[in-house]
Design a protein around this motif. Structure first.
Motif, PDB file in Angstrom:
ATOM      1  N   UNK A   1      18.133   8.899 -16.353  1.00 24.05           N
ATOM      2  CA  UNK A   1      18.757   7.677 -15.835  1.00 24.05           C
ATOM      3  C   UNK A   1      18.664   7.663 -14.313  1.00 24.05           C
ATOM      4  N   UNK A   4      22.430   4.406 -10.487  1.00 24.59           N
ATOM      5  CA  UNK A   4      22.920   3.033 -10.588  1.00 24.59           C
ATOM      6  C   UNK A   4      24.067   2.763  -9.619  1.00 24.59           C
ATOM      7  N   UNK A 374      16.362  -3.106 -15.799  1.00 27.92           N
ATOM      8  CA  UNK A 374      17.576  -2.278 -15.885  1.00 27.92           C
ATOM      9  C   UNK A 374      17.403  -1.228 -16.978  1.00 27.92           C
ATOM     10  N   UNK A 375      16.837  -1.648 -18.116  1.00 31.22           N
ATOM     11  CA  UNK A 375      16.617  -0.700 -19.218  1.00 31.22           C
ATOM     12  C   UNK A 375      15.667   0.421 -18.792  1.00 31.22           C
ATOM     13  N   UNK A 378      17.524   2.840 -16.913  1.00 32.83           N
ATOM     14  CA  UNK A 378      18.365   3.669 -17.782  1.00 32.83           C
ATOM     15  C   UNK A 378      17.557   4.762 -18.480  1.00 32.83           C
ATOM     16  N   UNK A 379      16.232   4.684 -18.352  1.00 34.16           N
ATOM     17  CA  UNK A 379      15.382   5.695 -18.976  1.00 34.16           C
ATOM     18  C   UNK A 379      14.984   5.353 -20.397  1.00 34.16           C
ATOM     19  N   UNK A 380      15.079   4.076 -20.753  1.00 30.36           N
ATOM     20  CA  UNK A 380      14.761   3.675 -22.119  1.00 30.36           C
ATOM     21  C   UNK A 380      13.307   3.258 -22.275  1.00 30.36           C
ATOM     22  N   UNK A 381      12.604   3.051 -21.159  1.00 31.01           N
ATOM     23  CA  UNK A 381      11.220   2.586 -21.266  1.00 31.01           C
ATOM     24  C   UNK A 381      10.303   3.474 -20.442  1.00 31.01           C
TER      25      UNK A 381
END
Lengths: 381, 353
Positions: A1, A4, A374-375, A378-381
């Motif tokens: 992440x 933020x 934003x995603x 967050x480390x989602x992509x």
């Protein structure tokens, strides 16, 4: 992440005096300026007003004095911006140049570009528009097809830009286009400083859904640019555009678009405010105060030379929600019909807000794209 | 962040993450008092965080004190740290002896009031207050009561109160508290001018805002972590755009809650005079609801079980948002202040915060 966090906004020498100065100026300049005009604010184009701001030293405030700036702090600039927007001043003429074109030139422009252009922007006499979007690219900036090809003495440009706000009044456009291979999505792009009076450029109006004209289609047909038009490095356009977007996404214009409606709502409800109405208005006010804090925090990060692209996306996403919510809450509290041409200020302002609200989550990056950014953070992509 | 803030944050975080395990949280839900953990907290001086050094406290600034509660909130610490910090702050302000153990404050609801009057050589205090955090475990209860137009602090020990158990959704004690008896002069003192019940509500609200911001940040971490691990239909669920969009919404609210807590913390020392506390509590409370909803949606059925730890945080979020004034309370207060400021005063008011 990724990080933020939003650091505490910068503190600066007391800004109360500056704020009072701006308020006094606006009270005088905008006396009798109706709410139906104020609601347009950063869509309201008034070259005279921009020139007066320039004379006051309120454009290009943070830039070096050698380029016509005033070497003031980011917080001082923020004070002026938010006072202008909260009062609904017509700032569209110089807004883009002050917010992003100027800072871009300051950051990566040539000495000649800085010397010739920046002082005129700061004087409120030179206006810019943004050449990012295209008919088929939208939020996917890496998909632009407008192309600049090297030729004898410079570059030849062909292509079409779309949704170009106030291209019909601006002096110049920052053109983002392809200079490399089509499959080099990021590395093959560059930015140019383009005089809009050059032969081969056609500006065509596009009315928005309210019938108003501020958008344009800008067509480039064999437009010849000198070598000196290149901004920054050839092939570095993508990175330059991305850092430019942090300026575009975090400012007070991202949550104050319908603030004039909010003010008119308080005026109309007045002293007979029911507890429910106070709760609904209070909630919107609460959101605005928190957004303002986050937005000032991003201003501080920009001042410190950090890259708050992620935080800027958060501010824009949250800000658009509140801007769009204000007209919806207003309807519930007033049970009135929106009418753009009504003589009743609230009805007219409500009408304008409803017809413009869809743009808030489109301009400067669509909501879904911002949330994708934003995603990714967050480390989602 | 200042060096002190960083040290305070790191030290508290280390203590809480090392000690506050799911087993411990389960024990607390069955009513166990975490005596060892409380002792460690006292040894670090945390209950005296909001008391100035000249009054025998630690004298952290308010932003750092709130940061402590944020860290405690992130770890769902089931102990009355915020309440003891508050009680000591008010005791010090009134010049009364500080608490030597866990403490709490009363009343905490706008409608509850105690009756204080002169009787014999001392005072007589009577009244009932509801939803008092940790009343059953408190060795000292700070009661605020008015007499003759002045607000007094009354320092009671656990022998002088009767409590009746009640709980919030996280099974944290929120007891009814009954008082009816004589109080010596040495346990009653007026608060400084202008300091009163509203300040207790506001400072409590600021600390709950901090706790919510901490818990929300932790819930975001847990949920993103889960989305990256849990595979469905052949890939981690975090790869689905729908999940990504939901988590982005959650991250936005988490950012807002964090900003809200910063605002509230800056207003902590001003108590009821600070509108930033109203703003903070209302905004963080709204975020709490959204964040808890998305967290459970993404966690799916497993997050709905008592086995999984998510509920220790979400149950607290659902409880804390309603304590020391819910969103409606603080939104209305802010709305009224805007109405009083008038249409042309709204912006100056917002820009002053």
């Amino acid at each position: 992440m990724q990080d933020f966090s939003f650091p505490a906004p910068p503190t600066a020498p007391d800004t109360a005096e500056l704020r009072a100065e701006v308020r006094a100026f606006l009270a005088a300049e905008l006396a009798g300026y109706p709410a139906a005009e104020r609601i347009r604010s950063w869509s309201g184009f008034d070259a005279d007003f921009s020139r007066k701001l320039g004379q006051r030293g309120w454009i290009g405030m943070t830039w070096p004095k050698q380029y016509g700036g005033h070497e003031r702090s980011a917080l001082e600039r923020y004070v002026v911006l938010e006072e202008l927007l909260a009062a609904g001043a017509p700032v569209a003429a110089h807004w883009i140049a002050d917010r992003q074109s100027g800072p871009l030139l300051l950051k990566v422009g040539t000495e000649e570009q800085k010397r010739t252009i920046l002082p005129r922007i700061a004087a409120g006499e030179f206006f810019f528009c943004i050449g990012m979007s295209e008919p088929d690219s939208g939020s996917d900036l890496a998909a632009v097809r407008t192309r600049a090809v090297p030729v004898e003495g410079g570059w030849r440009v062909n292509g079409t830009k779309l949704w170009t706000t106030y291209a019909h009044h601006a002096h110049a456009i920052i053109l983002y286009c392809r200079t490399g291979a089509a499959d080099d999505r990021h590395g093959g792009t560059s930015q140019f400083l383009v005089d809009l009076t050059l032969p081969g450029i056609t500006v065509r109006p596009i009315a928005d859904l309210s019938g108003a004209r501020h958008f344009n289609e800008v067509v480039f047909e064999d437009v010849i640019l000198p070598h000196s038009a290149l901004i920054g490095q050839e092939g570095d356009g993508w990175n330059q555009v991305m850092s430019e977007l942090a300026y575009e996404r975090s400012g007070p214009e991202r949550f104050l678009s319908t603030f004039v409606l909010f003010v008119e709502l308080v005026r109309t409800l007045g002293s007979q405010m029911t507890p429910d109405a106070a709760g609904a208005l209070g909630r919107l006010g609460v959101h605005l105060v928190v957004l303002r804090r986050l937005s000032r925090s991003v201003a501080g990060m920009l001042q410190d030379g950090r890259n708050p692209a992620l935080q800027a996306s958060v501010v824009k996403d949250l800000g658009a929600l509140v801007e769009q919510e204000i007209p919806e809450i207003a309807r519930q509290l007033m049970a009135m019909e929106p009418d753009l041409r009504s003589h009743d200020a609230l009805s007219s302002v409500l009408g304008y807000s409803i017809l413009n609200a869809p743009a808030f989550s489109l301009r400067g990056g669509t909501r879904e794209i911002l949330r994708g950014i934003i995603a990714r953070g967050l480390g989602l992509r | 962040m200042s060096e002190t803030s960083q040290i305070v944050r790191d030290t508290a975080n280390r203590l809480f993450t090392e000690r506050i395990s799911p087993q411990l949280l389960l024990g607390a839900e069955t009513g166990a008092w975490l005596g060892e953990e409380w002792t460690l907290i006292e040894e670090m001086g945390l209950p005296l965080a909001m008391v100035g050094e000249e009054d025998g406290g630690v004298g952290l600034d308010d932003v750092d004190a709130a940061m402590l509660i944020r860290v405690a909130g992130a770890n769902a610490v089931p102990l009355p740290l915020a309440e003891t910090m508050l009680a000591n702050r008010f005791l010090a302000a009134a010049g009364l002896p500080l608490s030597s153990g866990p403490a709490t404050v009363a009343p905490v609801r706008p409608t509850d009031r105690f009756h204080l009057e002169r009787a014999g050589g001392g005072w007589h205090l009577s009244g009932t207050a509801h939803r008092i955090p940790w009343a059953r475990s408190a060795q000292t209860v700070l009661v605020l009561a008015e007499a003759g137009g002045q607000t007094f602090a009354v320092r009671l020990d656990d022998g002088q109160v009767r409590t009746e158990s009640a709980h919030n959704l996280a099974v944290e004690p929120r007891d009814s508290l009954f008082v009816d008896g004589a109080v010596p002069d040495t346990a009653v003192a007026p608060l400084p001018d202008g300091m009163g019940f509203g300040d207790l509500m506001a400072m409590g609200a600021a600390l709950r805002t901090a706790a919510m911001a901490g818990a929300i940040g932790r819930v975001l971490e847990l949920t993103v972590g889960y989305a990256n691990e849990r595979a469905q239909f052949g890939r981690p669920i975090g790869k689905f755009q729908a999940i990504q969009q939901s988590l982005a919404v959650m991250a936005g609210h988490a950012a807002a809650a964090s900003g809200a807590a910063d605002l509230a913390a800056e207003g902590l020392s001003q108590g009821a005079r600070s509108l930033t506390v109203a703003v903070g509590k209302a905004r963080a409370g709204e975020a709490a609801g959204v964040v808890a909803t998305i967290a459970h949606q993404v966690h799916g059925a497993i997050g709905f079980t008592h086995e999984h730890s998510l509920h220790f945080l979400t149950k607290r979020l659902w409880s804390w948002r309603d304590e020391f004034g819910n969103e409606a309370h603080w939104n209305r207060l802010f709305g009224q202040r805007m109405a009083e400021a008038g249409a042309d005063g709204v912006w100056p008011l917002i820009a002053s915060l």
